[in-house]
Design an enzyme around this catalytic site. Sequence first.
Site, mmCIF file in Angstrom:
data_model
loop_
_atom_site.group_PDB
_atom_site.id
_atom_site.type_symbol
_atom_site.label_atom_id
_atom_site.label_comp_id
_atom_site.label_asym_id
_atom_site.label_seq_id
_atom_site.Cartn_x
_atom_site.Cartn_y
_atom_site.Cartn_z
ATOM 1 C CD GLU A 11 -1.566 -62.217 -25.740
ATOM 2 O OE1 GLU A 11 -1.837 -61.939 -26.921
ATOM 3 O OE2 GLU A 11 -2.088 -61.647 -24.760
ATOM 4 C CD GLU A 24 -6.736 -63.686 -25.134
ATOM 5 O OE1 GLU A 24 -5.716 -63.241 -24.591
ATOM 6 O OE2 GLU A 24 -6.832 -64.882 -25.538
#
Length: 270
Positions: free
Chosen positions: A124, A144
């Site tokens: 990210e 995640e």
Amino acid sequence: MSNEPTDDRATDARVLTERQGHVLLIGLNRPDKRNAADFAMLQQLALAYGELERDPELRVGLVYAIGEHFTAGLDLADIGPRLGPDGVEFVPDGGIHPWQVDGRSLSKPVVIAVQGTCLTLGIELMLASDVCVAAASTRFGQLEVARGILPFGGATIRFPRIAGWGNAMRWMLTGDLFDAEEARRMGLVQEIVPDGSQLERALELARRIAAQAPLAVQATLANARTAVRDGDAAAEAGLQPALARLAASADARIGMEAFITRKPAEFIGR
């Protein structure tokens, strides 16, 4: 160039900063934990981005990591207890959200160099940066969903836009690992270099960007982001006004003189 810290700040600093001309080097410094991000690292990273944004002498940021790995992702043991109804707040006064998912964008470009393991928030951070250089053996993972949470640093927004829907979902919904060649194929990585040379190459690119007219670099970045956030029409409407502002700057005069005399331009940012 060595990946070892070179400044004289306390050894327990989670993020090291070093100025090299107009470039601010920002180093993740928790190698014993594979640079897993605890709350202190998140705060210090936000402050480093704030420093880059505020200082007119700084034109480009370069994010890298000390040690063998870029990051193993969040230190969930440290961050988990801090999660509240609104998530986790970590940006202190004077800081800027490094993943820029709070409505505020950095006005200056960021080059990023990654190696080893680059998981979750590391991807990210790449997606929130502008140019990425990866060591050849780097392994990536958006894990995640395997931890019972979702990517909350912008991957759900930027990964599909950059890589295409199917490519992004292939990796985000499985949590599988992928290599540097796959990252480059999808557009997450712009250059792959031999292991150990990623920081040197990233610094070359950062210096190259920093040598350009900074107001023009920032205007180019801003207009491209306007197109992404607000659509083509909004970006188109801003092109001529931005051109007029830049044409009236001292840097535009310097650039024209350099073109005529065929001498390197020394831009001043005004």
